[in-house]
Scaffold this active site. Structure first.
Site, PDB file in Angstrom:
ATOM      1  N   PRO A  88     -13.368  26.168 -40.756  1.00  7.60           N
ATOM      2  CA  PRO A  88     -12.512  25.038 -41.139  1.00  7.60           C
ATOM      3  C   PRO A  88     -11.619  24.587 -39.977  1.00  7.60           C
ATOM      4  O   PRO A  88     -11.105  23.480 -39.986  1.00  7.60           O
ATOM      5  CB  PRO A  88     -11.658  25.606 -42.271  1.00  7.60           C
ATOM      6  CG  PRO A  88     -12.391  26.795 -42.769  1.00  7.60           C
ATOM      7  CD  PRO A  88     -13.120  27.355 -41.577  1.00  7.60           C
ATOM      8  N   GLU A 115     -11.969  36.643 -43.827  1.00  6.63           N
ATOM      9  CA  GLU A 115     -10.918  35.786 -43.241  1.00  6.63           C
ATOM     10  C   GLU A 115     -11.368  35.156 -41.940  1.00  6.63           C
ATOM     11  O   GLU A 115     -10.616  34.436 -41.283  1.00  6.63           O
ATOM     12  CB  GLU A 115      -9.641  36.606 -43.024  1.00  6.63           C
ATOM     13  CG  GLU A 115      -9.068  37.230 -44.283  1.00  6.63           C
ATOM     14  CD  GLU A 115      -8.933  36.175 -45.399  1.00  6.63           C
ATOM     15  OE1 GLU A 115      -9.470  36.434 -46.504  1.00  6.63           O
ATOM     16  OE2 GLU A 115      -8.348  35.097 -45.140  1.00  6.63           O
ATOM     17  N   ARG A 153     -33.167  16.081 -39.345  1.00  2.81           N
ATOM     18  CA  ARG A 153     -33.752  14.796 -39.763  1.00  2.81           C
ATOM     19  C   ARG A 153     -33.678  13.743 -38.664  1.00  2.81           C
ATOM     20  O   ARG A 153     -34.292  12.690 -38.766  1.00  2.81           O
ATOM     21  CB  ARG A 153     -33.081  14.272 -41.038  1.00  2.81           C
ATOM     22  CG  ARG A 153     -31.605  13.966 -40.906  1.00  2.81           C
ATOM     23  CD  ARG A 153     -30.992  13.545 -42.219  1.00  2.81           C
ATOM     24  NE  ARG A 153     -31.508  12.283 -42.707  1.00  2.81           N
ATOM     25  CZ  ARG A 153     -31.161  11.100 -42.194  1.00  2.81           C
ATOM     26  NH1 ARG A 153     -30.328  11.055 -41.162  1.00  2.81           N
ATOM     27  NH2 ARG A 153     -31.646   9.980 -42.695  1.00  2.81           N
ATOM     28  N   ASP A 168     -29.483   4.829 -40.011  1.00 11.34           N
ATOM     29  CA  ASP A 168     -28.537   5.644 -40.764  1.00 11.34           C
ATOM     30  C   ASP A 168     -27.169   4.983 -40.857  1.00 11.34           C
ATOM     31  O   ASP A 168     -26.704   4.392 -39.899  1.00 11.34           O
ATOM     32  CB  ASP A 168     -28.310   6.981 -40.030  1.00 11.34           C
ATOM     33  CG  ASP A 168     -29.272   8.034 -40.539  1.00 11.34           C
ATOM     34  OD1 ASP A 168     -29.389   9.069 -39.881  1.00 11.34           O
ATOM     35  OD2 ASP A 168     -29.902   7.781 -41.570  1.00 11.34           O
TER      36      ASP A 168
HETATM   37  C1  4FV Z   1     -16.195  26.319 -43.310  1.00  9.53           C
HETATM   38  C2  4FV Z   1     -15.939  24.937 -43.403  1.00  9.53           C
HETATM   39  C3  4FV Z   1     -15.572  27.365 -44.151  1.00  9.53           C
HETATM   40  C4  4FV Z   1     -13.761  30.063 -44.050  1.00  9.53           C
HETATM   41  C5  4FV Z   1     -13.539  31.504 -44.388  1.00  9.53           C
HETATM   42  C6  4FV Z   1     -15.887  31.059 -44.276  1.00  9.53           C
HETATM   43  C7  4FV Z   1     -15.156  29.769 -44.498  1.00  9.53           C
HETATM   44  C8  4FV Z   1     -14.887  32.142 -44.490  1.00  9.53           C
HETATM   45  N1  4FV Z   1     -17.087  26.514 -42.333  1.00  9.53           N
HETATM   46  N2  4FV Z   1     -16.728  24.327 -42.460  1.00  9.53           N
HETATM   47  N3  4FV Z   1     -15.131  24.293 -44.250  1.00  9.53           N
HETATM   48  N4  4FV Z   1     -15.767  28.658 -43.756  1.00  9.53           N
HETATM   49  O1  4FV Z   1     -14.887  27.061 -45.125  1.00  9.53           O
HETATM   50  O2  4FV Z   1     -17.385  25.295 -41.844  1.00  9.53           O
HETATM   51  O3  4FV Z   1     -15.014  33.078 -43.462  1.00  9.53           O
END
Ligand code: 4FV
Length: 252
Positions: A88, A115, A153, A168
């Site tokens: 994230p 985490e 794609r 697209d």
């Molecule tokens: C995530 C996202 C995501 C965070 C904690 C995996 C999680 C756990 N990855 N975009 N949004 N990952 O939420 O890519 O480790």
């Protein structure tokens, strides 16, 4: 194009890539997808891949050593591989980034759990961090699948005709125009006449207008960065003028 996926749950990737377009792309050898279980690189006797965070706090953190060994094995096979960590905290994934990745030959996708990963794994091995959206998943696996689908794609030969990827939405950062197919009438709701007119310039004009109206209504942020042609500029002006007239009409 090759995708190496580093994950603690390799079986999650079995079905999504067996079906439909991506399944055929794998059969045609246009893409290769390999899953690598990070736990296989945990050399401690119980193959422990996570541990409690230094400094305390809730949850567990993925240990750096298994991640390091897994990435080093793949990079020893292909030093040019580009390593992406799905998190994230990464750059927001979009069509432009998908296009950039589609020009690479080998992506390593690291899927986090718990985490997240030890910071040193980031510093030492990650080329780019990508987020698929501002929400928290239980793991990076689904994010990796989204990335693989959006990138694959765009590869020549994966979609029926490469043209459809060129058209697209988002590439020219406008949302798609409304689509219709048979039946002409559904419960009294029919198809815009222009689409049956056979007049291709009128149809393309209608589609441009609808794409602009929809983008203005739903994603004005995209319009702000769109590279509009003069014709589109004129169309947008007319649409804005109409909405001004409508608004001013409200007061009466
Ligand atoms: C995530 C996202 C995501 C965070 C904690 C995996 C999680 C756990 N990855 N975009 N949004 N990952 O939420 O890519 O480790």
């Amino acid at each position: 194009m090759r995708f190496d996926i580093l994950t603690l749950f390799p079986d999650m990737f079995s079905s999504p890539f067996r079906e439909s377009i991506l399944g055929k792309a794998i059969e045609k050898g246009l893409i290769q997808i390999r899953t690598i279980n990070i736990r296989d690189f945990a050399l401690n006797k119980h193959q422990v891949v996570d541990d409690t965070p230094y400094g305390g706090g809730q949850g567990m953190v993925m240990k750096v050593e298994p991640i390091a060994r897994a990435i080093e094995v793949v990079k020893s096979q292909d030093p040019s591989a580009w390593t992406i960590y799905l998190t994230p905290q990464g750059k927001q994934f979009n069509q432009e980034i998908a296009l950039t990745f589609s020009s690479k030959s080998h992506l390593i996708l690291l899927c986090g759990r718990y985490e997240g990963i030890d910071e040193r794994a980031r510093e030492l091995f990650i080329d780019e961090e990508i987020s698929i959206g501002d929400y928290v998943l239980t793991g990076g696996e689904l994010a990796a699948m989204v990335l693989i689908d959006a990138v694959s794609r765009l590869l020549p030969g994966v979609l029926g005709s490469d043209r459809s990827a060129e058209e697209d939405s988002f590439l020219n950062s406008l949302l798609e125009y409304p689509q219709y197919t048979r039946p002409f009438d559904f419960r009294g709701s029919s198809v815009p006449d222009v689409l049956l007119s056979g007049n291709h310039s009128a149809i393309s004009l209608w589609r441009r207008r609808e794409a602009l109206k929809r983008t203005l209504a739903r994603r004005p942020d995209l319009l702000a960065k769109a590279r509009l042609s003069n014709e589109e500029q004129r169309l947008l002006e007319a649409i804005l003028q109409e909405s001004r007239v409508d608004k001013s009409g409200d007061g009466v």
